[in-house]
Design an enzyme around this catalytic site. Structure first.
Site, PDB file in Angstrom:
ATOM      1  N   SER A 119      -3.464  -2.675   1.850  1.00  0.00           N
ATOM      2  CA  SER A 119      -3.050  -1.361   2.899  1.00  0.00           C
ATOM      3  C   SER A 119      -3.164  -0.340   4.065  1.00  0.00           C
ATOM      4  O   SER A 119      -1.966  -0.539   4.660  1.00  0.00           O
ATOM      5  CB  SER A 119      -2.560  -0.724   1.735  1.00  0.00           C
ATOM      6  OG  SER A 119      -3.856  -0.220   1.422  1.00  0.00           O
TER       7      SER A 119
ATOM      8  N   GLY B 217      -2.187  -3.680  -1.678  1.00  0.00           N
ATOM      9  CA  GLY B 217      -3.236  -3.838  -2.739  1.00  0.00           C
ATOM     10  C   GLY B 217      -3.250  -5.438  -2.788  1.00  0.00           C
ATOM     11  O   GLY B 217      -3.868  -5.724  -3.416  1.00  0.00           O
TER      12      GLY B 217
ATOM     13  N   ASN C  73     -10.105  -3.911  -2.414  1.00  0.00           N
ATOM     14  CA  ASN C  73      -8.843  -3.690  -3.205  1.00  0.00           C
ATOM     15  C   ASN C  73      -9.727  -4.614  -4.259  1.00  0.00           C
ATOM     16  O   ASN C  73      -9.843  -4.202  -5.393  1.00  0.00           O
ATOM     17  CB  ASN C  73      -7.481  -4.113  -3.196  1.00  0.00           C
ATOM     18  CG  ASN C  73      -6.745  -2.806  -2.153  1.00  0.00           C
ATOM     19  OD1 ASN C  73      -7.261  -2.081  -2.442  1.00  0.00           O
ATOM     20  ND2 ASN C  73      -5.920  -3.458  -1.510  1.00  0.00           N
TER      21      ASN C  73
ATOM     22  N   ASP D 261      -6.556  10.559   1.813  1.00  0.00           N
ATOM     23  CA  ASP D 261      -7.745  10.463  -0.103  1.00  0.00           C
ATOM     24  C   ASP D 261      -8.132   9.689  -0.272  1.00  0.00           C
ATOM     25  O   ASP D 261      -8.619   9.001  -1.275  1.00  0.00           O
ATOM     26  CB  ASP D 261      -5.473   8.839  -0.512  1.00  0.00           C
ATOM     27  CG  ASP D 261      -5.799   8.022   0.609  1.00  0.00           C
ATOM     28  OD1 ASP D 261      -6.441   7.706   1.405  1.00  0.00           O
ATOM     29  OD2 ASP D 261      -4.689   7.366   0.084  1.00  0.00           O
TER      30      ASP D 261
ATOM     31  N   HIS E  46      -6.780   5.582   3.028  1.00  0.00           N
ATOM     32  CA  HIS E  46      -6.573   5.301   3.972  1.00  0.00           C
ATOM     33  C   HIS E  46      -5.934   6.065   5.256  1.00  0.00           C
ATOM     34  O   HIS E  46      -6.097   7.412   5.104  1.00  0.00           O
ATOM     35  CB  HIS E  46      -4.567   5.361   3.234  1.00  0.00           C
ATOM     36  CG  HIS E  46      -4.277   4.444   2.201  1.00  0.00           C
ATOM     37  ND1 HIS E  46      -4.814   4.725   1.187  1.00  0.00           N
ATOM     38  CD2 HIS E  46      -4.076   2.843   2.316  1.00  0.00           C
ATOM     39  CE1 HIS E  46      -4.458   3.581   0.018  1.00  0.00           C
ATOM     40  NE2 HIS E  46      -4.031   2.544   0.395  1.00  0.00           N
TER      41      HIS E  46
END
Length: 242
Positions: free
Chosen positions: A65, A94, A124, A216, A219
């Protein structure tokens, strides 16, 4: 009196059998190519079409992502910094290493000859299943090797997995850092790979990841993508021979 051979046979049969450790180890999930859901398959089909339609692709970005985000928060920076290289964005939100391996096996390396491939993948693996650093590094290495097998002339710019979590002691930050340390060491002998750790550009002096860079703590937002572009553009130009 029992014969000697019979005695030895009884001793052998009495010793418990131990399975080979390698036979009992669980397979590494990071290495098993698998696809994902409907939106993902649709994006894959769109990327295959983009490859088919492209006159040339000099630079390809491969990842999850964070790379996918060059089409969102990073789009302006992407256009300003990379558009001259006919770039291709193969980032999927993802994705873990096993998903990239599946994509590679199903056409995303076919039909073009990139001069440079920028790879940044793995967060991930650690984030979704708290995978140990060694397994994540194995998945990333498999991606590098698969790409080199398909495109032996392509120069690979392997980026360290970006920092996540606010502080250096964050569990997932440590897992990413552990994978990065393994990759940095293992890639030294591969003359087609340049390992580049740009993580410090996102962090304060004490290792804090500011929310103004990654709201966050994972990202990048616009400023983060600009920092990323500023950090890798000189190296991409060098690998392209510009």
């Amino acid at each position: 009196m029992r014969c000697f051979a019979c005695l030895m046979l009884s001793l052998v049969l009495a010793v418990p059998a131990f399975a080979d450790d390698t036979a009992t180890k669980e397979p590494i999930e990071a290495l098993k190519p698998v696809p994902r859901g409907d939106w993902w398959v649709k994006r894959h089909e769109q990327k295959l079409k983009a490859i088919e339609d492209a006159d040339k692709i000099d630079v390809v970005f491969i990842g999850d992502s964070i790379t996918h985000g060059w089409e969102g928060a990073g789009k302006k920076t992407w256009d300003e910094n990379f558009s001259a290289w006919s770039p291709l964005n193969l980032g999927y939100g993802g994705d873990r290493t096993e998903h990239v391996l599946w994509r590679f096996e199903h056409g995303e390396l076919d039909g073009y000859e990139p001069k440079v491939a920028v790879i940044m993948i793995g967060t991930n693996n650690t984030g979704h299943r708290k995978e140990k650093s060694e397994d994540t590094a194995a998945g990333v290495t498999a991606i590098v090797e698969k790409l080199h097998e398909k495109h032996p002339e392509t120069k690979v710019l392997l980026l360290a997995i970006f920092p996540r979590g606010a502080k250096t002691e964050d569990q997932l930050r440590k897992l990413n850092d552990g994978a990065n340390a393994i990759l940095e060491k293992s890639m030294k002998d591969k003359d087609y790979v340049t390992f580049l750790n740009i993580n410090d550009v996102f962090l304060t002096e004490d290792g804090t990841l500011p929310k103004e860079i990654m709201p966050d703590l994972l990202h990048p937002k616009e400023k983060g993508y600009q920092l990323w572009a500023d950090a890798v553009t000189p190296k991409i130009k060098e690998l392209l021979g510009e």
